[in-house]
Design an enzyme around this catalytic site. Structure first.
Site, PDB file in Angstrom:
ATOM      1  N   SER A  57       3.751   8.826   0.255  1.00 14.63           N
ATOM      2  CA  SER A  57       4.716   8.396   1.268  1.00 14.63           C
ATOM      3  C   SER A  57       4.756   9.339   2.466  1.00 14.63           C
ATOM      4  O   SER A  57       5.299   8.982   3.519  1.00 14.63           O
ATOM      5  CB  SER A  57       6.121   8.283   0.654  1.00 14.63           C
ATOM      6  OG  SER A  57       6.195   7.223  -0.266  1.00 14.63           O
ATOM      7  N   GLY A 252       5.581   3.985  -0.643  1.00 20.34           N
ATOM      8  CA  GLY A 252       4.397   4.143   0.180  1.00 20.34           C
ATOM      9  C   GLY A 252       4.778   4.542   1.591  1.00 20.34           C
ATOM     10  O   GLY A 252       5.955   4.551   1.952  1.00 20.34           O
ATOM     11  N   GLY A 254       4.408   4.547   6.025  1.00 18.95           N
ATOM     12  CA  GLY A 254       4.262   3.622   7.140  1.00 18.95           C
ATOM     13  C   GLY A 254       5.418   2.654   7.301  1.00 18.95           C
ATOM     14  O   GLY A 254       6.466   2.758   6.659  1.00 18.95           O
ATOM     15  N   CYS A 281      11.717   2.251  -2.713  1.00 16.00           N
ATOM     16  CA  CYS A 281      11.410   2.761  -1.372  1.00 16.00           C
ATOM     17  C   CYS A 281      10.717   1.694  -0.524  1.00 16.00           C
ATOM     18  O   CYS A 281      11.338   0.712  -0.153  1.00 16.00           O
ATOM     19  CB  CYS A 281      10.600   4.050  -1.472  1.00 16.00           C
ATOM     20  SG  CYS A 281      10.683   5.064   0.022  1.00 16.00           S
ATOM     21  N   LEU A 282       9.435   1.844  -0.188  1.00 14.15           N
ATOM     22  CA  LEU A 282       8.741   0.821   0.586  1.00 14.15           C
ATOM     23  C   LEU A 282       8.781  -0.516  -0.133  1.00 14.15           C
ATOM     24  O   LEU A 282       8.951  -1.570   0.498  1.00 14.15           O
ATOM     25  CB  LEU A 282       7.288   1.247   0.836  1.00 14.15           C
ATOM     26  CG  LEU A 282       6.414   0.253   1.615  1.00 14.15           C
ATOM     27  CD1 LEU A 282       6.921   0.083   3.037  1.00 14.15           C
ATOM     28  CD2 LEU A 282       4.952   0.725   1.616  1.00 14.15           C
ATOM     29  N   ASN A 323      12.776   9.893   0.349  1.00 14.05           N
ATOM     30  CA  ASN A 323      11.704  10.150   1.297  1.00 14.05           C
ATOM     31  C   ASN A 323      11.421   8.860   2.040  1.00 14.05           C
ATOM     32  O   ASN A 323      10.592   8.061   1.629  1.00 14.05           O
ATOM     33  CB  ASN A 323      10.442  10.648   0.580  1.00 14.05           C
ATOM     34  CG  ASN A 323       9.268  10.739   1.533  1.00 14.05           C
ATOM     35  OD1 ASN A 323       9.446  10.808   2.748  1.00 14.05           O
ATOM     36  ND2 ASN A 323       8.060  10.720   0.994  1.00 14.05           N
ATOM     37  N   GLY A 325      11.540   7.015   6.250  1.00  8.23           N
ATOM     38  CA  GLY A 325      11.864   7.039   7.669  1.00  8.23           C
ATOM     39  C   GLY A 325      12.247   5.674   8.188  1.00  8.23           C
ATOM     40  O   GLY A 325      12.573   5.524   9.369  1.00  8.23           O
ATOM     41  N   PHE A 326      12.186   4.656   7.310  1.00  7.24           N
ATOM     42  CA  PHE A 326      12.636   3.299   7.626  1.00  7.24           C
ATOM     43  C   PHE A 326      13.705   2.917   6.614  1.00  7.24           C
ATOM     44  O   PHE A 326      13.777   3.492   5.523  1.00  7.24           O
ATOM     45  CB  PHE A 326      11.478   2.304   7.558  1.00  7.24           C
ATOM     46  CG  PHE A 326      10.435   2.503   8.625  1.00  7.24           C
ATOM     47  CD1 PHE A 326      10.431   1.725   9.768  1.00  7.24           C
ATOM     48  CD2 PHE A 326       9.444   3.474   8.485  1.00  7.24           C
ATOM     49  CE1 PHE A 326       9.467   1.909  10.753  1.00  7.24           C
ATOM     50  CE2 PHE A 326       8.483   3.673   9.461  1.00  7.24           C
ATOM     51  CZ  PHE A 326       8.493   2.892  10.599  1.00  7.24           C
ATOM     52  N   HIS A 365      14.286   7.550  -4.960  1.00 11.71           N
ATOM     53  CA  HIS A 365      13.204   7.759  -5.926  1.00 11.71           C
ATOM     54  C   HIS A 365      13.756   8.202  -7.279  1.00 11.71           C
ATOM     55  O   HIS A 365      13.877   9.403  -7.545  1.00 11.71           O
ATOM     56  CB  HIS A 365      12.232   8.813  -5.403  1.00 11.71           C
ATOM     57  CG  HIS A 365      11.292   8.308  -4.359  1.00 11.71           C
ATOM     58  ND1 HIS A 365      10.012   7.888  -4.634  1.00 11.71           N
ATOM     59  CD2 HIS A 365      11.455   8.136  -3.027  1.00 11.71           C
ATOM     60  CE1 HIS A 365       9.419   7.486  -3.528  1.00 11.71           C
ATOM     61  NE2 HIS A 365      10.281   7.625  -2.533  1.00 11.71           N
ATOM     62  N   GLU A 367      12.287   8.293 -10.073  1.00 20.17           N
ATOM     63  CA  GLU A 367      11.281   9.010 -10.865  1.00 20.17           C
ATOM     64  C   GLU A 367      11.235  10.496 -10.543  1.00 20.17           C
ATOM     65  O   GLU A 367      10.670  11.280 -11.312  1.00 20.17           O
ATOM     66  CB  GLU A 367       9.895   8.396 -10.628  1.00 20.17           C
ATOM     67  CG  GLU A 367       9.153   8.876  -9.396  1.00 20.17           C
ATOM     68  CD  GLU A 367       9.757   8.401  -8.087  1.00 20.17           C
ATOM     69  OE1 GLU A 367       9.460   8.996  -7.038  1.00 20.17           O
ATOM     70  OE2 GLU A 367      10.535   7.418  -8.112  1.00 20.17           O
TER      71      GLU A 367
END
Length: 387
Positions: A57, A252, A254, A281-282, A323, A325-326, A365, A367
């Site tokens: 990520s 992940g 992006g 997350c993503l 973690n 940024g979006f 996260h 995990e």
């Protein structure tokens, strides 16, 4: 150099960070030599720097560690989340010292060099973090030259020319490219990652790898699943051919909207077939996109192991690792979704659940084990719904 506003390099400076706005940060380089361009972020965790550097990520990012003693326990072959580091480099306050841990295999600065990652020490990381908080995460170039010779004009041009993470699909660059069975559980002192036997009787989870951390798969196995990991661009037909009891959507790097161009239609197809889904997350963000919600680029992002998140169901506060940024825009959630978790730092969305489907996701996260067991119930919840 014709720009007299740029300060001269201080004595002993062998590393530099050049921000796109022209700000120059000098330091002492370590690890690999050369330069790399990306987005500068900060991470507030006190431990786990090797986990951070290898987390897919962090692709496209230069990590500022707010904890000053990075590298103090060295590195080993177990505390990694991918085959190679994905963060471009790191910025730290203190020089990397001799490691102090019985698990150490290699000093952190040597590990960075061997893996082609650039480090910058001697930086006022508190000031840099404050700048990111006030002005947002900047694009920048990090560079290391043992002779302290830098073409600042060229580095500044690279920082300004870099397009940034918004609109960028990085999952295709960090995903695994082969389908594989994952059979090892979580780490235990003296045992490492012990494989599990008799996997065939377990519910089968197909995990879409958009840049997954390995410990996610280990926790799914610990919770009782048989896990098959497939590449990010795997088609709906190929997923269904594996006869999944459920599908996991990984973390992940992006922009989720960019990755979602090929992933969201697949997720919609899984929802139409009422396949149980769990996203992190993503994966959480793209699950929301598949339902019709929107995602937004955050001003500074959330990265660290100390983020409080409130669970709406009972008001419990989980200490989480983040973690990203979006984020999912809570204001765009359709009636088919309910918000299940919220950040107590800024009120941003941290969890969703479908009202009429067996599908849910969280932004953080579980995990990574902050708390340390506050969030393992999510893996158990997902596997239990498959039985």
């Amino acid at each position: 150099m014709t720009d007299t506003s740029i300060p001269a390099a201080p004595k002993g400076a062998t590393g530099i960070l050049v921000l796109a706005d022209g700000t120059i940060v000098w330091g002492r380089g370590f690890g690999a030599t050369g330069s790399a361009v990306g987005e500068v972020c900060f991470n507030t965790a006190m431990t786990g720097y090797q986990e951070v550097m290898t987390d897919p990520s962090y692709a496209g990012q230069i990590v500022t560690f707010t904890f000053p003693h990075i590298g103090n326990v060295g590195t080993n072959d177990e505390d990694v989340e991918a085959d190679n580091p994905h963060a471009l480099g790191c910025i730290v306050r203190e020089d990397v010292t001799e490691p102090s841990s019985f698990r150490n295999n290699k000093p952190f600065d040597q590990w960075m060099a061997d893996n082609g990652r650039i480090g910058l020490a001697g930086v006022d990381t508190r000031a840099l973090t404050r700048r990111i908080r006030e002005a947002g995460a900047p694009n920048a170039v990090i560079a290391h030259d043992p002779d302290g010779e830098f073409d600042i004009d060229d580095l500044l041009a690279k920082a300004r020319d870099w397009a940034g993470l918004e609109g960028m699909d990085l999952a295709v660059e960090v995903t695994g490219h082969q389908t594989k069975i994952w059979d090892s559980g979580v780490w235990r002192l003296g045992h490492g990652y012990t494989p599990f036997d008799e996997m065939e009787s377990r519910p089968h989870v197909v995990a879409l790898d958009f840049g997954a951390k390995r410990n996610i798969f280990r926790n799914l196995v610990k919770a009782g699943a048989k896990v098959t990991v497939v590449p990010a661009q795997t088609t709906l037909d190929d997923i269904m051919a594996l006869d999944p009891a459920g599908v996991f959507l990984s973390n992940g790097p992006g922009d989720p909207a960019a990755t979602g161009e090929y992933a969201v239609p697949v997720i919609k197809g899984l929802l139409d077939k009422d396949v149980p889904i769990f996203g992190i997350c993503l994966g959480h963000q793209m699950l929301a996109l598949a339902a019709g919600a929107a995602t937004v680029k955050m001003f500074q992002g959330h990265r660290g192991a100390n983020h409080p998140v409130q669970r709406h169901e009972d008001g419990t506060v989980e200490i989480t690792s983040m973690n990203h940024g979006f984020a999912v825009d809570s204001a765009t959630l359709p009636d088919t979704l309910e918000e299940t978790h919220t950040s107590l730092f800024d009120g941003s969305n941290c969890g969703i659940s479908f009202k009429e489907k067996r599908a849910f996701g969280v932004q953080y996260h579980p995990e990574a084990s902050p708390g340390p067991q506050d969030s393992f119930y999510l893996f158990q919840k997902f596997v239990d719904m498959l039985r």
